[in-house]
Design a protein around this motif. Structure first.
Motif, PDB file in Angstrom:
ATOM      1  N   ARG A 476     -30.118   0.440  65.722  1.00 36.65           N
ATOM      2  CA  ARG A 476     -30.304   0.578  67.176  1.00 36.65           C
ATOM      3  C   ARG A 476     -29.038   1.037  67.889  1.00 36.65           C
ATOM      4  N   HIS A 477     -27.880   0.757  67.306  1.00 38.17           N
ATOM      5  CA  HIS A 477     -26.630   1.170  67.938  1.00 38.17           C
ATOM      6  C   HIS A 477     -26.295   2.632  67.679  1.00 38.17           C
ATOM      7  N   ARG A 478     -27.109   3.313  66.841  1.00 37.56           N
ATOM      8  CA  ARG A 478     -26.772   4.684  66.454  1.00 37.56           C
ATOM      9  C   ARG A 478     -27.976   5.619  66.618  1.00 37.56           C
ATOM     10  N   LEU A 479     -28.871   5.272  67.526  1.00 39.06           N
ATOM     11  CA  LEU A 479     -30.075   6.079  67.704  1.00 39.06           C
ATOM     12  C   LEU A 479     -29.704   7.503  68.115  1.00 39.06           C
ATOM     13  N   GLY A 480     -30.378   8.449  67.476  1.00 41.01           N
ATOM     14  CA  GLY A 480     -30.126   9.854  67.775  1.00 41.01           C
ATOM     15  C   GLY A 480     -29.038  10.480  66.929  1.00 41.01           C
ATOM     16  N   GLN A 481     -28.247   9.660  66.235  1.00 41.59           N
ATOM     17  CA  GLN A 481     -27.196  10.203  65.384  1.00 41.59           C
ATOM     18  C   GLN A 481     -27.779  10.735  64.084  1.00 41.59           C
ATOM     19  N   LYS A 482     -27.080  11.694  63.510  1.00 46.17           N
ATOM     20  CA  LYS A 482     -27.515  12.323  62.272  1.00 46.17           C
ATOM     21  C   LYS A 482     -26.600  11.915  61.123  1.00 46.17           C
ATOM     22  N   ASN A 483     -27.082  12.197  59.915  1.00 40.61           N
ATOM     23  CA  ASN A 483     -26.286  12.042  58.691  1.00 40.61           C
ATOM     24  C   ASN A 483     -25.703  10.644  58.537  1.00 40.61           C
ATOM     25  N   LEU A 484     -26.548   9.664  58.725  1.00 40.00           N
ATOM     26  CA  LEU A 484     -26.105   8.281  58.629  1.00 40.00           C
ATOM     27  C   LEU A 484     -26.203   7.762  57.190  1.00 40.00           C
ATOM     28  N   PRO A 485     -25.446   6.718  56.872  1.00 40.12           N
ATOM     29  CA  PRO A 485     -25.563   6.102  55.536  1.00 40.12           C
ATOM     30  C   PRO A 485     -26.921   5.437  55.392  1.00 40.12           C
ATOM     31  N   VAL A 486     -27.398   5.328  54.162  1.00 40.83           N
ATOM     32  CA  VAL A 486     -28.749   4.836  53.928  1.00 40.83           C
ATOM     33  C   VAL A 486     -28.765   3.821  52.794  1.00 40.83           C
ATOM     34  N   VAL A 487     -29.628   2.828  52.946  1.00 40.85           N
ATOM     35  CA  VAL A 487     -29.937   1.891  51.873  1.00 40.85           C
ATOM     36  C   VAL A 487     -31.423   2.033  51.568  1.00 40.85           C
ATOM     37  N   VAL A 488     -31.743   2.442  50.344  1.00 41.80           N
ATOM     38  CA  VAL A 488     -33.130   2.535  49.901  1.00 41.80           C
ATOM     39  C   VAL A 488     -33.488   1.203  49.253  1.00 41.80           C
ATOM     40  N   MET A 489     -34.597   0.598  49.719  1.00 40.14           N
ATOM     41  CA  MET A 489     -34.928  -0.763  49.337  1.00 40.14           C
ATOM     42  C   MET A 489     -36.365  -0.825  48.805  1.00 40.14           C
ATOM     43  N   PRO A 490     -36.581  -0.587  47.502  1.00 39.87           N
ATOM     44  CA  PRO A 490     -37.932  -0.689  46.940  1.00 39.87           C
ATOM     45  C   PRO A 490     -38.438  -2.120  46.925  1.00 39.87           C
ATOM     46  N   HIS A 491     -39.723  -2.284  47.201  1.00 37.09           N
ATOM     47  CA  HIS A 491     -40.324  -3.619  47.255  1.00 37.09           C
ATOM     48  C   HIS A 491     -40.576  -4.165  45.857  1.00 37.09           C
ATOM     49  N   GLY A 492     -40.922  -5.458  45.788  1.00 41.20           N
ATOM     50  CA  GLY A 492     -41.264  -6.094  44.526  1.00 41.20           C
ATOM     51  C   GLY A 492     -42.679  -5.758  44.106  1.00 41.20           C
ATOM     52  N   GLY A 493     -43.086  -6.307  42.990  1.00 42.84           N
ATOM     53  CA  GLY A 493     -44.451  -6.093  42.501  1.00 42.84           C
ATOM     54  C   GLY A 493     -44.479  -5.614  41.057  1.00 42.84           C
ATOM     55  N   PRO A 494     -44.494  -4.281  40.800  1.00 41.12           N
ATOM     56  CA  PRO A 494     -44.545  -3.214  41.801  1.00 41.12           C
ATOM     57  C   PRO A 494     -45.956  -2.867  42.259  1.00 41.12           C
TER      58      PRO A 494
END
Length: 730
Positions: A476-494
């Motif tokens: 929310r503090h960076r709305l509209g910004q581009k090229n941000l760092p990302v965390v990909v978080m796959p769910h359990g299960g699968p």
């Protein structure tokens, strides 16, 4: 990681299942942080202002007006809270909530719920006619770990004077841990605990099939050792009087039945059995209490993707029931003839998605709504009263921000969760007759109605052209910004599991709050999108390969959109998500800057052998890893480059043996990987597969964030912005 086909062997018509909380059993004198003062029992000024626009709403069956609270409406406009501009620490998002699993008594006079206290949960009861009176402690709720532990795993009302709790005792039987399940009723007048049908009870005496709130009588499925132990696991059904726990026989054991189902009038109508070795589910049925049971279904689903036609509600006066079926590709609601299992035409569906279930009235005699999914979980009501109440409350809280948690039998009082989309939320009580709407408690006192990081369900295209939905949380503090760092978080299960925008999994918010885009993909094999999509994950080359590609493809797609920087990506998950994180660190070290793996499986052949012993030969195939178990096992491929990985294991994890993490760490060391540099290993001594306590949950999220910051900082000089000030809470 969820193993085995998820089949309910003893569904109940009209009675919500006692919620399994996996907690513990002891008494404690203190009750934690509660505030039942006048200010906290009134809605916020903003809420009252919005409520004024809904004052004259009417329902066909119940006159309804959401009246603003005069005192709150006259308050001056509130100052901008610090949480709006500051950065909330990760730990604040995972602490035990002030209120959860709230259940109102049928007459609306009392509320039982779980609340956090010293990092644990306790079950308490609140007098709704006198909110100034502190809540009364009933029992503490923790996690059974060792022999001798006692656990309260769920509760519900029976009548207006008794809260009935499910209690588990973990015991050591010939070197193996075994759980004994019992029911205990709390008498709210006397404060006494009353054992429910304990005499001659066997291993499991805790499954409620039907309740008559007027008489206090209910049907209980239980193992019995009255005559012998030869039929252990083949239960009987008894009628129990909640007042004193006395009981009488209703349905004797059957040598092919391991679970029973009753209709809305208290007649046992169906029996079930399943085999972990053959995979066959057997279902018996009878029309009434004078008939004999006959087998109507006895099949195995070797694909693990079909829907078994288990009755969700018996339709009164007929041989029909409501079921969910994927007969046409997606789970839809049908009427089925229980003698022939012939389906009628679908009576409810959601285009492109699986229906998640039906909602019945308390008696189990009428369908009042459906549980649906389209990236977000919804309750879709068809009952005119419930539908009108839902719509009216959404006028107050906002679209999707009002959940009907529970309500009285006369539909006068509703427990409502308000918030959860744009802002943190709280629990309210709504009186349809007076129109009053009162705040009972915030979910978390420190956060109150703090703004949330926006969450969206979005589609991306995988490299083979498959369309996949993902839940994306933007900082929310960076709305509209581009090229941000990302965390990909796959769910359990699968398989069969999925992420939703309003999922209870809480880790997207704390990491987005620190400046990361968090993407939770419903990769192929995930539930909710029909049988074909789930089968795609089970195809050869799926598990650990094509399913893993779906995670990598996120970086390509969202990188092209400009939302993230694919070169600033980490992968993080728990259970199957932990498996996927470690597999990513091993297979795609050039893709991920780091990985965070919790409670994962890292050696598939080792896990498959464990499953075959504990789940049965057929059920052990649920994970679809037989094609190349060694090749997809990160612990068997520790040579070569790895992304830096944080490995967290729970010492008392009953689902994923600790030897999985030990094997991975040992092999990393043998391959020359250096602890502290290439990997970090944390053993949670008090941890289980469910992260039950504040201390272990906070450790998990704080260690994960520290690892991300070390290898993939949320803010770097080239970003052009600075992290907001970190807020300090008491």
């Amino acid at each position: 990681m969820r193993f085995g086909p998820q089949i309910a062997l003893w569904p109940r018509a009209g009675v919500d299942p006692i919620r399994i909380c996996s907690r513990g059993f002891h008494r404690d004198a203190s009750l934690g942080n509660h505030s039942w003062d006048a200010e906290n029992s009134m809605p916020l000024a903003k809420l009252a202002h919005r409520a004024s626009s809904a004052v004259a709403l009417a329902i066909a069956t119940v006159p309804l007006a959401l009246a603003p609270q005069p005192a709150a409406a006259q308050e001056a406009a509130p100052q901008v809270p610090e949480t709006a501009s500051g950065r909330i620490p990760v730990a604040e998002f995972v602490k035990q909530s002030n209120m959860s699993n709230a259940r109102i008594s049928p007459d609306g006079k009392h509320l039982a719920y779980l609340t956090g206290q010293n990092g644990r949960e306790v079950l308490v009861m609140l007098d709704l006619d006198n909110l100034s009176r502190p809540p009364r402690l009933i029992i503490a709720s923790e996690e059974a770990r060792e022999a001798g532990d006692r656990t309260m795993t769920g509760f519900r009302w029976i009548g207006n004077k008794h809260v009935v709790m499910t209690v588990i005792s973990r015991e050591n039987l010939n070197g193996n841990l075994a759980d004994f399940r019992r029911l205990v009723a709390y008498d709210i007048d006397s404060g006494k605990l009353v054992q429910q049908a304990w005499r001659d009870a066997g291993g499991d005496a805790g499954q409620i099939l039907y309740i008559n709130h007027d008489t206090g009588k209910y049907l209980l499925q239980r193992d019995s050792v009255a005559n012998s132990t030869e039929r252990w696991g083949f239960p009987e059904v008894v009628e129990v009087d909640v007042n004193d726990g006395s009981f009488k026989m209703v349905q004797r054991t059957n040598p092919v039945v391991r679970g029973w189902a009753a209709d809305g009038s208290g007649v046992v109508r169906a029996g079930f059995n399943s085999s972990g070795d053959t995979g066959k589910l057997r279902m018996l049925y009878r029309s009434d209490d004078s008939g004999n049971f006959k087998t109507v279904y006895n099949e195995a689903d070797k694909t693990f993707t079909a829907t078994v036609p288990i009755p969700r509600m018996f339709i009164p006066g007929t041989d029909e029931a409501y079921v969910l079926s994927r007969d046409e590709g997606f789970d839809r609601v049908y009427r089925v003839n229980m003698n022939t299992l012939e389906l009628g035409k679908p009576i409810f569906e959601v285009e492109g998605y699986d229906v998640q279930g039906i909602i019945t009235n308390e008696d189990g005699t009428k369908v009042v709504g459906y549980r649906t999914f389209d990236g977000t979980l919804h309750n879709t009501y068809i009952d005119p009263t419930l539908k009108a109440v839902q719509e009216a409350l959404e006028e107050v809280f906002g679209k999707g921000e009002a959940i009907l948690v529970d309500y009285t039998e006369d539909n006068r009082k509703f427990i409502v969760y308000g918030g959860g989309v744009e802002r943190e939320g709280g629990y309210y009580i709504f009186d349809t007759k007076s129109g009053s709407l009162q705040l009972l408690n915030w979910t978390r006192s420190a956060l109150k109605d703090a703004p949330l990081n926006p969450v969206r369900a979005e589609w991306y295209t995988a490299s083979d052209g498959t369309r996949i939905q993902a839940v994306v949380t933007y900082p929310r503090h960076r709305l509209g910004q581009k090229n941000l760092p990302v965390v990909v978080m796959p769910h359990g299960g699968p398989f069969g599991a999925f992420s939703a925008t309003n999922s209870v999994e809480p880790w997207n918010q704390p990491l987005a709050e620190q400046g990361y885009v968090v993407i939770q993909p419903n990769y192929r094999g995930s539930g909710g999108y029909g049988r074909q999509f789930e089968e795609m994950g089970r195809e050869p080359g799926g598990y650990g390969k094509r399913m893993q590609d779906d995670l990598n493809d996120i970086l390509t797609y969202f990188g092209q959109q400009g939302a993230i920087d694919p070169n600033r990506a980490c992968i993080m998950g728990w259970s199957y998500g932990g498996y996927a994180a470690a597999r990513g660190a091993q297979r795609d070290a050039n893709v991920w800057k780091c990985a965070v793996a919790g409670a994962g499986v890292y050696d598939m052949p080792l896990m498959n052998r464990w499953d075959a012993r504990n789940l049965g030969r057929f059920s052990s195939g649920f994970q679809a890893t037989s094609e190349d178990p060694e090749g997809i096992s990160s612990a068997r491929n520790t040579d070569g480059p790895w992304a830096p990985i944080l490995i967290v294991t729970a010492k008392r994890d009953a689902r994923i043996p600790m030897e999985q993490a030990e094997t991975l760490v040992s092999n990393l060391q043998k391959s020359g990987k250096v602890e502290g540099k290439d990997f970090r290993y944390i053993v949670q001594e008090q941890g289980t597969h469910n992260l039950p306590y504040d201390d272990v949950h906070i450790q998990w999220i704080e260690e994960a964030y520290d690892w991300l910051q070390k290898h993939n900082p949320a803010y770097i000089p080239g970003d052009g912005d600075q992290p907001p000030k970190l807020i300090k809470f008491d």
